[in-house]
Enzyme design. Structure first.
Site, mmCIF file in Angstrom:
data_model
loop_
_atom_site.group_PDB
_atom_site.id
_atom_site.type_symbol
_atom_site.label_atom_id
_atom_site.label_comp_id
_atom_site.label_asym_id
_atom_site.label_seq_id
_atom_site.Cartn_x
_atom_site.Cartn_y
_atom_site.Cartn_z
ATOM 1 C CG ASP A 133 -2.420 0.653 1.013
ATOM 2 O OD1 ASP A 133 -2.384 1.996 0.922
ATOM 3 O OD2 ASP A 133 -3.584 -0.077 0.951
ATOM 4 C CG HIS A 169 -0.853 1.562 -3.422
ATOM 5 N ND1 HIS A 169 -2.159 1.470 -2.666
ATOM 6 C CD2 HIS A 169 -0.775 0.339 -3.742
ATOM 7 C CE1 HIS A 169 -2.682 0.283 -2.894
ATOM 8 N NE2 HIS A 169 -1.652 -0.350 -3.598
#
Length: 404
Positions: free
Chosen positions: A228, A251
């Site tokens: 993430d 991310h």
């Protein structure tokens, strides 16, 4: 003869005082050093050492002066553990963690709202030593429904700092968290250095460092690769500096998401610089929810001297954020974005739209500046920028060309 006897007596007295002084020093030193092994920790990776850790912390927190909590090399299995203050008579508290801490994989041990390791209401805390927090998250990731269900039950964060002040975290590793690796909530003056965070690229919600309602936060010279955001900056933060961050996989580095809840606090005074993102799905990103229930602001944010290596979306402002298949309303975001600076951003994009500025139609972005942006698409199509509800200003090199 008398003189010799006097000199001998004086020497014996001096030696006695020295022995007493050294004994007092050793006693004083030992009274301020607390080793978890002395409180029953087995360090075999099988026996639950939670009670020993808590007993050692309780003794350290009750001590006086400069105190050390020692976690020697070894493997320690522990469940939810809360290192809570205030430690009223402690001038400084150093946790010297050389061991490998493993989190229990039995989720029934974590009551609702529990995280794994918490440091709370402590001043002048230093966490160092080269040790590892191993969340053993792989066994729990299949139970994480948060990517698709907004009413999901959160899994435990590995290490959380709550309302701490003047905290230093350096030379620490975090491995395979169940949820976030490290979270800061309501902290003041936090320095993180040489932190290494690792989880597979497909591990859900394993944000490296999440910061919320904190001020005076500096994270530098750290390596983060997760499933993430490498670092996520939530609501209520001010004076945050991220420098020398190596991010990937993951991310990217995100401001937000913002605007999901009523009465969120503003974000202001952020600097992200001198960092590299490699193979991430986003680069530097600001994201706010559609249909924000309240108005908040995110202002004075600078992204500077950042290298993108095969990043899917290098520069992103997304005020239509909704991670679920559908959202209840398409009302525009009410988060105000203002005074945003992208300077000296270079590298490669794996999508043809290297710059996306998608601002709210309800409160368009103001004073967005791009200076010396040089991002090439790795494919055959020309690289492009996409802009909505924003009139950005440009200077220096601009690849992709500015929005028309």
């Amino acid at each position: 003869m008398l003189d010799e006897m006097l000199r001998s007596t004086q020497q014996r007295a001096i030696h006695t005082r020295r022995r007493l002084s050294n004994a007092e020093a050793r006693k004083s030193s030992s009274s301020r050093n607390f080793n978890v092994l002395h409180y029953g920790a087995r360090a075999n990776g099988i026996t639950d050492d939670s009670k020993a850790f808590m007993a050692a912390w309780k003794a350290a927190c009750a001590a006086v002066g400069a105190v050390k909590l020692q976690i020697p090399a070894g493997t320690y299995l522990i469940g939810p553990t809360k290192f809570a203050g205030p430690c009223k008579n402690v001038r400084s508290l150093t946790v010297n963690m050389k061991g490998h801490l493993k989190a229990t994989t039995d989720l029934s041990k974590y009551v609702t709202g529990d995280d794994w390791v918490e440091f709370a209401w402590v001043d002048m805390l230093t966490l160092t030593g080269g040790g590892t927090f191993d969340g053993q998250g792989a066994a729990s990731w299949p139970y994480n429904k948060c990517p698709t269900n907004k009413n999901c039950k959160l899994l435990p964060t590995s290490v959380k700092f709550i309302a701490t002040s003047n905290t230093v975290v350096e030379n620490i590793k975090s491995l395979n968290s169940k949820f976030f690796h490290i979270a800061l909530v309501g902290c003041k003056n936090f320095w993180g250095k040489n932190i290494k965070i690792t989880a597979p690229s497909n591990s859900p919600n394993t944000d490296g460092i999440h910061i919320e309602r904190s001020t005076g936060v500096t994270i530098y010279r750290s390596v983060i690769g997760t499933g993430d955001d490498c670092i996520s900056i939530g609501q209520g933060n001010s004076q945050v500096l991220l420098s020398g961050i190596s991010c990937g996989p993951g991310h990217g580095i995100s401001i937000g998401s913002l605007g999901k809840y009523q009465n969120e606090e503003d974000v202001r005074g952020l600097v992200i610089k001198d960092s590299t993102l490699a193979g991430t799905s986003n680069g530097v990103r600001i994201k706010t929810w559609e249909n924000s229930p309240g108005t908040s602001r995110a202002v004075n944010m600078t992204f500077e001297n950042i290298v993108m290596k095969s990043v899917a979306n290098p520069i992103v402002i997304d005020q239509t954020y909704c991670p679920y298949s559908s959202c209840a309303s398409k009302a525009p975001s009410r988060v105000i974005l203002k005074d945003i600076f992208f300077r000296n951003i270079r590298g490669t994009s794996t999508t043809p739209v290297a710059v996306m500025l998608r601002c709210s139609r309800g409160v368009p972005c103001k004073n967005v500046n791009l200076h010396n942006v040089h991002l090439k698409y790795v494919g055959q199509a020309p690289v492009a920028a996409l802009c909505m509800n924003v009139r950005a200003t440009y200077s220096g090199t601009q690849i992709p060309p500015p929005c028309k």
